[in-house]
Write a protein that holds these residues in place. Structure first.
Motif, mmCIF file in Angstrom:
data_model
loop_
_atom_site.group_PDB
_atom_site.id
_atom_site.type_symbol
_atom_site.label_atom_id
_atom_site.label_comp_id
_atom_site.label_asym_id
_atom_site.label_seq_id
_atom_site.Cartn_x
_atom_site.Cartn_y
_atom_site.Cartn_z
ATOM 1 N N ALA B 66 -22.206 1.920 12.735
ATOM 2 C CA ALA B 66 -23.426 2.791 13.074
ATOM 3 C C ALA B 66 -23.998 3.426 11.912
ATOM 4 O O ALA B 66 -25.101 3.438 11.778
ATOM 5 C CB ALA B 66 -22.992 3.698 14.173
ATOM 6 N N ALA B 67 -23.273 4.212 11.315
ATOM 7 C CA ALA B 67 -23.843 4.854 9.991
ATOM 8 C C ALA B 67 -24.402 3.793 8.863
ATOM 9 O O ALA B 67 -25.572 4.256 8.316
ATOM 10 C CB ALA B 67 -22.745 5.649 9.556
ATOM 11 N N ALA B 68 -23.787 2.816 8.882
ATOM 12 C CA ALA B 68 -23.982 1.697 7.876
ATOM 13 C C ALA B 68 -25.460 0.984 8.420
ATOM 14 O O ALA B 68 -26.361 1.108 7.712
ATOM 15 C CB ALA B 68 -23.158 0.531 7.797
ATOM 16 N N SER B 69 -25.483 1.005 9.555
ATOM 17 C CA SER B 69 -26.874 0.279 10.245
ATOM 18 C C SER B 69 -28.112 1.424 9.996
ATOM 19 O O SER B 69 -29.206 1.119 9.547
ATOM 20 C CB SER B 69 -26.722 0.176 11.624
ATOM 21 N N ASP B 70 -27.948 2.685 10.161
ATOM 22 C CA ASP B 70 -28.734 3.793 9.793
ATOM 23 C C ASP B 70 -29.190 3.817 8.533
ATOM 24 O O ASP B 70 -30.247 3.678 8.247
ATOM 25 C CB ASP B 70 -28.000 5.305 10.263
ATOM 26 N N VAL B 71 -28.059 3.635 7.567
ATOM 27 C CA VAL B 71 -28.301 3.651 6.073
ATOM 28 C C VAL B 71 -29.281 2.482 5.853
ATOM 29 O O VAL B 71 -30.357 2.667 5.345
ATOM 30 C CB VAL B 71 -27.253 3.732 5.436
ATOM 31 N N ALA B 72 -29.075 1.226 6.337
ATOM 32 C CA ALA B 72 -29.704 0.293 6.077
ATOM 33 C C ALA B 72 -31.183 0.379 6.548
ATOM 34 O O ALA B 72 -32.162 -0.120 5.749
ATOM 35 C CB ALA B 72 -29.225 -1.002 6.576
ATOM 36 N N GLN B 73 -31.176 0.837 7.517
ATOM 37 C CA GLN B 73 -32.478 1.274 8.280
ATOM 38 C C GLN B 73 -33.408 1.921 7.285
ATOM 39 O O GLN B 73 -34.677 1.704 7.259
ATOM 40 C CB GLN B 73 -32.669 1.703 9.635
#
Lengths: 152, 215
Positions: B66-73
């Protein structure tokens, strides 16, 4: 670029294929990325991230600490924000410098929260969902200042 | 054996492909120009071309999904904000990789986790490990062989090979920015990792009874 599918070229292609299958780019990332162009703010001034306690190696940020302190700066406005968290929720407490009342919009790809900064330029927003956010500050001068995006 | 035969000896090269760049670079600045004018097709092409690179850099850090997705966004949102001030649109991949890396560090530290080391050797960990549940996602036997071999590599090699596989420009400078490795050590590390990968593929093939290569 070689058209020979053997050797390295084929290996890179196969590696992409394998990673695409095992750990693909999440659909929500692709959706936000594609929709990002529509979130351009052409007439707002940009307040850039100039300080972030998360990158300050001398400060250890802990759950029980005061939280993360970030500072955005434009030519006309400084926005200081303290970010703390409980679980998946984030709490923002901010200060506009110079102090001024404003309408502050906390924007994320999934929606936005509007709050008012008082005459002393203080504002708070809670709870804010974890993820990318930026703040848009509308002052009485009708000038809009938008911060850089930040993952909170 | 399937996978071994597939790549032949060419896997073990120290070719200069990574230094020559690609013909795509001219088109990148064109895409950026068009996107700046609001051209959605150009923007979507940028996203399609580099989404894998951004994700591979982010997945090299010890962040949950989830945190990785947030960062990529955040990386993509920030590109839209900063696109008009890119000093060299041809180095877009480097900008994306560097931004992704920095945002990962911010998020790791801002979340109150233990401070990660900048050393690639120490900070790896989220690179998915080879587990049985993941293998069913791979249809062909050579893909499963390749995955098993990749997943047996040291984290450093997994991250390097994954990032290189997704850098459409094959630029050592961009990989260097993404992984915070000196440019000069990328070529040798890449060569070592490819050699190791090839050994693992061969060993895997041998341990499975040396089947005939059906390719």
């Amino acid at each position: 670029m070689t058209t020979d599918p053997s050797g390295d070229e084929r290996l890179w292609a196969d590696l992409r294929l394998v990673f695409d299958a095992v750990d693909p780019v999440p659909a929500d990332v692709l959706a936000v990325a594609r929709g990002a162009l529509a979130l351009r703010t052409l007439d707002a001034e940009l307040a850039r991230l100039v300080a972030d306690s998360a990158l300050d190696l001398l400060v250890s940020v802990r759950d029980d600490g005061p939280g993360r302190l970030v500072t955005f700066e434009s030519d006309t406005l400084t926005i200081e924000v303290q970010v703390s968290h409980t679980g998946a929720h984030r709490h923002l407490v901010g200060q506009l410098v110079p102090p001024t009342p404003a309408r502050v919009t906390v924007e994320s790809p999934s929606g936005s929260i509007e709050v008012d900064a008082d005459e002393l330029g203080r504002f708070s927003a809670s709870p804010v969902p974890a993820g990318p956010v930026r703040l848009a500050c509308l002052r009485s001068s009708e000038q809009v200042t938008v911060t850089s995006w930040l993952t909170i | 054996m399937l996978a071994v035969g597939r790549y032949g000896a060419a896997v073990q090269t120290d070719d200069v492909d990574g230094l020559t760049g690609r013909a795509t670079s001219a088109a990148v600045s064109d895409l950026v120009d068009r996107a700046l004018n609001g051209d959605e097709a150009a923007w979507n092409e940028i996203v399609d071309r580099y989404a894998g690179l951004v994700w591979s850099v982010v997945r090299g850090f010890r962040l949950d999904h989830a945190a990785a997705s947030d960062v990529a966004q955040t990386v993509w949102l920030r590109l839209v904000q900063g696109m008009d001030t890119l000093r060299d649109p041809n180095r877009l991949a480097g900008w994306l990789a560097t931004t992704a890396r920095r945002e990962c560090l911010r998020t790791l530290r801002g979340a109150g986790r233990e401070l990660p080391s900048d050393d690639l050797l120490d900070r790896a960990g989220s690179a998915p490990a080879a587990t049985a549940p993941e293998q069913h996602l791979l249809r062909e036997e050579y893909q499963r062989e390749l995955w098993r071999a990749v997943a047996s590599l040291p984290d450093r090699c997994q991250i390097l090979l994954r990032t290189m596989a997704y850098d459409p420009d094959h630029s050592y400078a961009q990989i260097s920015a993404a992984l915070a490795m000196p440019v000069g050590s990328i070529g040798p590390t890449r060569a070592r990792c490819l050699t190791k990968l090839r050994e693992l593929l061969e060993r895997g093939a041998t341990s499975q009874g040396g089947r005939l290569d059906d390719h």
